[in-house]
Design an enzyme around this catalytic site. Structure first.
Site, PDB file in Angstrom:
ATOM      1  N   VAL A   1       0.813  -1.213   0.000  1.00 10.72           N
ATOM      2  CA  VAL A   1       0.000   0.000   0.000  1.00 10.72           C
ATOM      3  C   VAL A   1       0.848   1.266   0.000  1.00 10.72           C
ATOM      4  O   VAL A   1       0.394   2.319  -0.470  1.00 10.72           O
ATOM      5  CB  VAL A   1      -0.989   0.015   1.180  1.00 10.72           C
ATOM      6  CG1 VAL A   1      -1.974  -1.142   1.082  1.00 10.72           C
ATOM      7  CG2 VAL A   1      -0.279   0.006   2.518  1.00 10.72           C
ATOM      8  N   ASP A   2       2.072   1.207   0.509  1.00 14.64           N
ATOM      9  CA  ASP A   2       2.923   2.396   0.548  1.00 14.64           C
ATOM     10  C   ASP A   2       3.332   2.812  -0.860  1.00 14.64           C
ATOM     11  O   ASP A   2       3.167   3.972  -1.264  1.00 14.64           O
ATOM     12  CB  ASP A   2       4.155   2.106   1.410  1.00 14.64           C
ATOM     13  CG  ASP A   2       4.697   3.348   2.099  1.00 14.64           C
ATOM     14  OD1 ASP A   2       4.139   4.443   1.904  1.00 14.64           O
ATOM     15  OD2 ASP A   2       5.685   3.227   2.846  1.00 14.64           O
TER      16      ASP A   2
END
Length: 656
Positions: free
Chosen positions: A395-396
């Site tokens: 997700v980063d």
């Protein structure tokens, strides 16, 4: 030029000098774009990965003499001249595991053990108890070479592969990096192969107590009473393995291979990180799979793809970071070209067009990865960190890449943004935060098993990653996402440290966490006078160094004071300045002093110098040095300050 810390720092900023600094940094970054539009910088780790690569070559008898001599040069350079061992980050304390592996690797390459640096290394290793106090991964290497029996390694039966998701010790409750490492390692540990070791190199001189006389190899650290319980179980259960039915054993082997082989991932390798690839190489050899079998041959190519080979030195990276580097470089260049006074607007548009095209092509849209175990109905839409790692997007990277595409504001990005947004929303954990790769990957008892002496078997939600997800969702501005954002903000408030900072799980450390969260708060509308914001601002100002910069050591992961180091660093100075500007403090003297520091420390080629490590893989065990951080983060900070100063605003208008 370094400012005398005992003098009052002049915070007068010449706009002409700022302009020159930004333009020079822009040129230095722009020239590094690859022909297909992406950026890629070296990602250095500690000496354990290059040392393990040498040991792997000798395990398989696939020795490249010229290469290993270059790696030996690298290992010698990284040896400390203070304690004569090897640390796990630049300037760090003696580390027994890194030192044993580096010494063993050097001896493998033909190093004279009576050379002064080897004598001193050996004395340091002996003074720290020898290899019996090394970590699990070091002891696995020792077992492969017969330096210790396999009793030196934790008991990990291959039948673990058969455990369903609802059982605590299922691989599905481990982090992605643990899951992909454990699967091939279980087969290796079961077969107990012996390294070929064609030069018959051994290291008995490192053992104060002969390995067969060592009473226990499990020394912790024990994080709770469960650690002692699992140590007892580890010893007690081993004799019963012979009673496992053969059909069940074969079924477990099949389950392991059925997990591994769909995820081999071509020339990017299993998990696209070194440990699973290296254990897969040993596994295939132990299974009798020929080296020219496509599975084994491609895996070896993936391993070689991690090498950084220079004229005199070489080292092996743990992984590569093209998506991360591309997105961050794009943000820095777009910031420099932002507004009516932006520089190189037309050129930047072309650079970002190419970067965006590359990013869109690397979005994972068709592979349902391991993350789906916790949300099987979620449609894929993320980005991985590496060139290819479709089973393991995070997700980063997804948030940072998507924010770049959103800032570009072109119709061709709309579908990519929609898929990324929905995927990130679906990856939120039940406590409101986000882990990097999985949902609710937080069964802490797993970090108490003997195999988890590194304490990083899990991927729980963290403040820095959660902040980036909030920043993206706030930037996209869908009203229906507000409850998701509010849950994330509530999580961040709970995670704030007593001193006002936030823990940086993936960047060093509390300065990185503070910057990440202040950007998220600003993007999501948390007022600049909110108590949490004020507390964090006070933290950043309190740890500013006398020369105007900021610096933080990896020691902070081991309990030292937050935000403190012996020198200021470009990346951390940039993070602090970006965080303060995100909290409405553009005119604060602390910001001006940080900007002056960045201007004064730029080199003639438009770059900055930064040797200390600036990120972390596993706190207390494995640290990272992103060589791109010293370039794109200072440019981002300087360009943002330049725009805000010219426009007279105190409000950062963008989420990152």
């Amino acid at each position: 030029m370094k400012t005398d810390g005992n003098t009052t720092l002049d915070t007068t900023i010449s706009m002409e000098e700022l302009e020159r600094t930004v333009k020079s940094a822009y040129e230095a970054l722009a020239k590094d774009q690859q022909d297909d539009g992406h950026w890629i910088y070296e990602l250095e780790a500690d000496v354990t990965i290059p040392a393990q690569f040498i040991l792997l070559e000798h395990t398989l008898d696939k020795i490249d003499e010229e290469l290993e001599q270059k790696i030996a040069n690298y290992l010698r350079r990284c040896q400390s001249r203070e304690h004569w061992g090897w640390p796990v980050y630049y300037g760090g304390e003696f580390n027994i595991s890194a030192s044993v592996q580096a010494y063993f690797a050097l001896k493998m390459t033909g190093e004279d053990i009576n050379a002064p640096h080897m004598v001193r290394a050996r004395e340091a290793i002996l003074a720290h108890g020898g290899p019996e106090y090394a970590n699990v991964f070091t002891r696995i290497q020792l077992s492969l070479f017969g330096e210790a029996s396999w009793l030196a390694t934790p008991f990990m039966p291959v039948e673990i592969m058969l455990l369903p998701r609802w059982m605590y010790f299922s691989i599905w409750n481990m982090s992605y990096w643990s899951r992909t490492t454990v699967a091939p390692l279980l087969i290796v540990a079961d077969l107990k192969p012996k390294a070929i070791n064609p030069r018959n190199v051994h290291i008995p001189e490192l053992f104060p107590t002969p390995p067969d006389k060592v009473k226990t190899w499990i020394h912790g650290p024990f994080r709770s009473k469960w650690g002692h319980v699992f140590k007892f179980i580890d010893t007690a259960i081993r004799p019963f393995t012979r009673f496992v039915p053969s059909f069940l054993h074969k079924k477990a082997y099949k389950a392991a291979l059925d997990f591994i082989e769909p995820r081999l991932n071509g020339v990017d390798g299993l998990g696209a990180i070194y440990p699973p690839m290296s254990y897969s190489a040993v596994m295939y050899r132990a299974l009798g799979i020929p080296d020219d079998d496509p599975r084994a041959a491609t895996n070896w190519e993936a391993l070689k793809g991690l090498l950084v080979i220079k004229e005199r030195e070489a080292y092996c990276q743990a992984c590569v970071s093209p998506v991360w580097d591309t997105a961050l470089s794009g943000h820095a260049l777009m910031e420099a070209s932002f507004g009516p006074d932006g520089i190189n607007a037309d050129r930047t548009e072309k650079l970002i067009d190419r970067a965006a095209h590359w990013l869109r092509a690397h979005q994972v849209l068709n592979v349902v990865g391991d993350w789906a175990i916790n949300n099987p109905n979620l449609q894929p839409g993320g980005w991985a960190f590496q060139y290819g790692n479709d089973y393991y997007p995070d997700v980063d990277d997804t948030a940072v890449a998507a924010m770049l595409l959103h800032r570009q504001n072109l119709p061709e990005n709309e579908e990519a943004l929609d898929r990324a947004r929905k995927w990130i929303i679906g990856m939120q954990s039940s406590n409101g935060g986000w882990g990097a790769f999985d949902i609710d990957n937080d069964k802490q008892i797993l970090n108490d098993i003997p195999f988890a002496d590194h304490g990083a078997l899990l991927d729980p939600p963290t403040a820095d990653v959660s902040a980036r997800c909030i920043s993206l969702l706030a930037e996209l501005g869908h009203p229906e996402d507000r409850p998701v954002i509010e849950r994330g903000i509530k999580y961040l408030r709970k995670e704030q440290e007593e001193d006002g900072s936030w823990f940086g799980r993936w960047g060093t450390n509390y300065i990185y966490g503070a910057w990440s969260v202040l950007c998220a708060f600003n993007a999501s509308g948390v007022p600049h006078d909110d108590p949490s914001v004020l507390k964090c601002v006070n933290f950043l100002k309190s740890v500013q160094r006398e020369d105007g910069g900021w610096g933080e050591s990896c020691e902070t992961y081991e309990g030292s004071a937050h935000g403190v180091y012996t020198e200021s660093l470009p990346s951390q100075t940039a993070w602090a300045v970006l965080g303060l500007m995100a909290s409405g403090r553009r005119t604060d003297p602390a910001v001006k002093r940080g900007i002056v520091w960045l201007i004064q420390h730029q080199q003639d080629n438009g770059e900055w110098a930064e040797e200390p490590f600036n990120a972390v893989g596993f706190p207390r065990m494995f640290y990272l040095h992103y060589l791109g951080y010293k370039q794109f983060f200072p440019l981002l900070a300087l360009a943002r300050y330049r725009h805000m100063e010219k426009s007279g605003t105190n409000n950062v208008s963008f989420a990152f």
